[in-house]
Motif scaffolding. Structure first.
Motif, short mmCIF file in Angstrom:
data_model
loop_
_atom_site.label_atom_id
_atom_site.label_comp_id
_atom_site.label_asym_id
_atom_site.label_seq_id
_atom_site.Cartn_x
_atom_site.Cartn_y
_atom_site.Cartn_z
N LEU A 102 -15.31 -3.34 -19.80
CA LEU A 102 -16.16 -2.71 -18.80
C LEU A 102 -17.52 -3.39 -18.71
CD1 LEU A 102 -15.33 1.06 -19.43
CD2 LEU A 102 -14.49 -0.42 -17.61
N LEU A 103 -18.06 -3.82 -19.84
CA LEU A 103 -19.34 -4.54 -19.80
C LEU A 103 -19.23 -5.83 -19.01
CD1 LEU A 103 -20.63 -4.10 -23.48
CD2 LEU A 103 -21.46 -2.93 -21.45
N ALA A 104 -18.05 -6.45 -19.09
CA ALA A 104 -17.86 -7.72 -18.40
C ALA A 104 -17.50 -7.56 -16.93
CB ALA A 104 -16.76 -8.52 -19.10
N SER A 105 -16.82 -6.46 -16.57
CA SER A 105 -16.26 -6.37 -15.23
C SER A 105 -16.97 -5.37 -14.33
CB SER A 105 -14.77 -5.98 -15.31
OG SER A 105 -14.63 -4.71 -15.93
N GLU A 106 -17.78 -4.48 -14.86
CA GLU A 106 -18.42 -3.45 -14.06
C GLU A 106 -19.92 -3.68 -13.99
OE1 GLU A 106 -16.78 -0.98 -12.44
OE2 GLU A 106 -14.88 -1.82 -13.17
N SER A 107 -20.52 -3.19 -12.91
CA SER A 107 -21.98 -3.20 -12.79
C SER A 107 -22.51 -1.95 -13.48
CB SER A 107 -22.37 -3.20 -11.31
OG SER A 107 -23.77 -3.10 -11.18
N TRP A 108 -23.47 -2.14 -14.39
CA TRP A 108 -23.93 -0.98 -15.17
C TRP A 108 -25.41 -1.09 -15.51
CZ3 TRP A 108 -25.58 -2.13 -20.21
CH2 TRP A 108 -25.21 -3.40 -20.68
N ASP A 109 -26.05 0.06 -15.62
CA ASP A 109 -27.45 0.16 -16.07
C ASP A 109 -27.54 0.80 -17.46
OD1 ASP A 109 -28.76 -0.72 -13.53
OD2 ASP A 109 -27.74 1.06 -12.76
N LEU A 110 -26.55 1.62 -17.77
CA LEU A 110 -26.53 2.33 -19.05
C LEU A 110 -25.10 2.37 -19.55
CD1 LEU A 110 -27.79 4.25 -21.22
CD2 LEU A 110 -27.24 6.14 -19.68
N ALA A 111 -24.90 1.96 -20.79
CA ALA A 111 -23.58 2.05 -21.42
C ALA A 111 -23.70 2.95 -22.64
CB ALA A 111 -23.08 0.67 -21.83
N MET A 112 -22.89 4.02 -22.67
CA MET A 112 -22.88 4.96 -23.78
C MET A 112 -21.53 4.83 -24.50
SD MET A 112 -24.51 8.13 -21.61
CE MET A 112 -24.16 9.35 -22.86
N LEU A 113 -21.56 4.26 -25.70
CA LEU A 113 -20.33 3.95 -26.43
C LEU A 113 -20.34 4.72 -27.75
CD1 LEU A 113 -20.56 0.06 -26.03
CD2 LEU A 113 -19.67 1.72 -24.39
N ARG A 114 -19.19 5.30 -28.09
CA ARG A 114 -19.10 6.07 -29.34
C ARG A 114 -17.97 5.52 -30.20
NH1 ARG A 114 -15.65 10.74 -29.94
NH2 ARG A 114 -16.06 11.85 -31.88
N PHE A 115 -18.34 5.18 -31.44
CA PHE A 115 -17.36 4.75 -32.45
C PHE A 115 -17.34 5.81 -33.55
CE2 PHE A 115 -18.50 0.89 -30.29
CZ PHE A 115 -17.34 0.14 -30.26
N ASP A 116 -16.20 6.41 -33.79
CA ASP A 116 -16.11 7.48 -34.79
C ASP A 116 -15.20 7.09 -35.95
OD1 ASP A 116 -13.86 7.53 -33.21
OD2 ASP A 116 -13.68 9.71 -33.16
N LEU A 117 -15.17 5.81 -36.29
CA LEU A 117 -14.28 5.33 -37.35
C LEU A 117 -14.58 6.03 -38.67
CD1 LEU A 117 -12.16 3.46 -38.57
CD2 LEU A 117 -13.91 1.66 -38.69
N LEU A 118 -15.85 6.08 -39.07
CA LEU A 118 -16.18 6.66 -40.38
C LEU A 118 -15.89 8.16 -40.39
CD1 LEU A 118 -19.53 4.80 -41.16
CD2 LEU A 118 -17.21 4.25 -41.92
N GLY A 119 -16.17 8.84 -39.27
CA GLY A 119 -15.85 10.26 -39.20
C GLY A 119 -14.36 10.51 -39.24
N ALA A 120 -13.58 9.62 -38.59
CA ALA A 120 -12.13 9.78 -38.59
C ALA A 120 -11.54 9.56 -39.98
CB ALA A 120 -11.50 8.81 -37.59
N LEU A 121 -12.12 8.65 -40.74
CA LEU A 121 -11.63 8.42 -42.11
C LEU A 121 -11.93 9.65 -42.98
CD1 LEU A 121 -12.59 4.68 -42.66
CD2 LEU A 121 -10.34 5.65 -42.11
N GLY A 122 -13.12 10.16 -42.88
CA GLY A 122 -13.43 11.45 -43.47
C GLY A 122 -13.57 11.47 -44.98
#
Length: 559
Positions: A102-122
């Motif tokens: 999406l960063l490469a193909s879309e026009s954007w002013d704000l990107a909100m990305l969430r990575f929950d790897l550590l929370g998923a491992l728990g």
């Protein structure tokens, strides 16, 4: 907006929304399930993004060895932790793939990305960090002792790729709402550590915010940020007014030119109206929310459940108000919730906290004494009641409450800090020193214990030690006035009057009506020869003290 919580069905916004449900990788080893309809907005992107989903079955043993020792043996043993690791990694890889596309193909002013790897491992994987807890089997410990560090390195690599793709002209804000205990302060009881609500005992109070790029002042230090401050700060970077709905502040100390944003500020920000869910979307959303503990597994259409959800929304609103130090807003909400269900101890606990903040000590005590009369030990309520007795000067009663709390919650630093506060009020310096020391043994980043230790060492006339403890407290919690106030007194006691003067001034920046800070600044200015300024601050201290005494008299009459 990629993998943002509770965004299914994907919100129809001016841009792209890939909901968190899109990244649930259900299916078999042969093929993944297709994401439910409505997982992506605009819908025409869904087919292209489906191709970017990475299957947990796609890992090779060599790739998994970066995260776990001897994964082939784990598969042979039917180790349940390895599939969980594979799913969590595959979901994060999918988030990264979608984000970079999406960063490469879309026009954007704000990107909100969430990575929950550590929370998923728990907690199960955090329990495998060295040193080995007694309740972790040696084979499991040897297999997963490096999983969390490897996951952190992997997240760093993915962040590097995202920053490179976004370009040097992009401002990056990295936020984690809270930390996780990963050392000796981890829960020692396996029933607590690995229970159904096992995540909560692992949480640390402090999270993280780091910023870089255009608009951010290099090498600046953010002073006492909270989660509520992130949205107003990002809106400032976007040159958009935050409006009245955001209780947080703009983190101006981190910005190069935080000028006022022109244009009318909206009264509030309302979510878009998505309309009624389709039956299949409703089924998917409800199942997902149950898995996240957002909903109970009962009939959501029943009046009882609807009322519970309404109470939860109201309770959350009150908690936000308390976090923003707006107890006047929280008080009527909590009073109403308590009148509806006096047996709800959670509401009673926070209502007591709110009443105490508003000066109603008798009302707070009445609530807490009713809660702790329960035959089960209630450590959090006992801690609150102990602090209330302390505020009323009932030191013996305060210690009794805190010692009872210690019986079941001895690993909580707040309990030992509470005991230390009582001994501090009694001027029993050695006992206070030991209590705060116990708290810091359990959590070296417990700011309240460092403040208590600084006050204790002032009482012991150990000025240099008091300075060191207060500095650590301020470093951990820069927005707390008491830490600065203790630091100023310790500096003055050690003869560093010019530095003490600066710190007293910082106290008045945080609270211009702090009588003690005015008094301390007056005394410091007097010694430094600035008698005119000393007179001004002494007069202000006297006026504030008189006003406070009058307010106490009026409050006593009202209550």
């Amino acid at each position: 907006m990629v993998n943002w919580p509770v965004t299914f069905p994907a919100e129809p916004l001016n841009g792209v929304c890939v909901s968190d449900v899109f990244f649930r990788l259900g299916g078999t080893a042969e093929a993944l399930e297709t994401s439910p309809q409505g997982s992506v907005f605009p819908p025409q992107l869904a087919e292209k993004l489906q191709e970017l989903r990475f299957s947990p079955a796609g890992f090779t043993a060599a790739e998994l060895e970066f995260f776990a020792a001897d994964p082939e043996a784990a598969l042979a043993d039917s180790d349940p932790l390895l599939p969980r690791l594979m799913v969590a990694l595959a979901e994060s890889i999918t988030v990264q793939a979608v984000a970079t596309e999406l960063l490469a193909s879309e026009s954007w002013d704000l990107a909100m990305l969430r990575f929950d790897l550590l929370g998923a491992l728990g907690p199960e994987f955090f329990a495998c960090l060295p040193p080995q807890p007694d309740y972790v089997h040696p084979t499991v410990f040897a297999r997963y002792r490096n999983t969390i560090p490897a996951a952190c390195r992997y997240l760093d690599l993915m962040l590097g790729v995202l920053m490179e793709q976004a370009g040097a002209g992009t401002t990056v804000v990295l936020v984690s709402e809270r930390g996780t205990h990963s050392d000796h302060s981890r829960p020692a009881d396996p029933r607590v550590a690995l229970g159904r609500r096992g995540g909560e005992p692992w949480y640390r109070k402090h999270g993280l915010v780091a910023m870089a790029g255009p608009g951010v002042r290099p090498e600046s230090q953010i002073q006492g940020a909270s989660l509520l401050d992130i949205a107003p700060t990002i809106l400032q970077l976007l040159q958009r007014p935050a409006g009245a709905a955001f209780p947080g502040r703009i983190l101006r100390e981190a910005l190069t030119d935080p000028v006022p944003v022109g244009g009318p500020a909206p009264a509030t920000w309302m979510p878009p109206q998505t309309g009624a869910l389709e039956p299949r979307q409703r089924e998917v959303a409800l199942q997902y929310w149950r898995e996240l503990d957002f909903l109970a597994d009962d009939d959501i259409e029943s009046p009882e459940t609807a009322n519970r959800h309404r109470r939860q929304i109201d309770f959350n609103r009150a908690m936000v108000a308390l976090e923003a130090r707006r107890s006047a807003i929280a008080l009527p909400i909590l009073e109403r919730l308590h009148s509806e269900d006096p047996a709800d101890d959670r509401v009673a606990l926070h209502l007591a906290r709110c009443r105490r903040q508003r000066g109603d000590l008798a009302g707070a005590r009445e609530l807490l004494e009713g809660v702790v009369a329960h035959p089960d030990n209630r450590p959090l309520e006992l801690l609150q009641l102990g602090r209330l007795y302390l505020a009323e000067g009932e030191h013996d009663k305060a210690l009794q409450c805190l010692f009872r709390a210690e019986q079941t919650q001895g690993d909580r630093p707040a309990v030992h800090a509470g005991i230390g506060e009582v001994y501090l009020a009694m001027q029993r310096w050695d006992e206070a020193d030991r209590a705060f020391g116990k708290a810091l043994e359990r959590d070296d980043s417990h700011a309240a214990s460092w403040r208590g230790l600084s006050a204790t060492r002032l009482g012991q006339l150990r000025q240099e030690d008091a300075v060191a403890s207060a500095l650590r407290a301020v470093e951990l919690d820069r927005g707390n006035l008491q830490g600065h106030y203790l630091l100023a007194h310790a500096l003055a006691g050690s003869g560093r009057l010019a530095m003490a003067q600066q710190v007293f001034e910082t106290c008045l920046e945080l609270d211009p009506e702090h009588a003690g800070a005015h008094r301390g600044l007056a005394e410091t200015c007097e010694v430094l020869g600035d008698t005119e300024r000393a007179t001004v601050h002494r007069r202000q201290a006297q006026q504030l003290a008189s006003a406070a005494a009058l307010n106490r008299q009026v409050r006593d009459l009202v209550l």
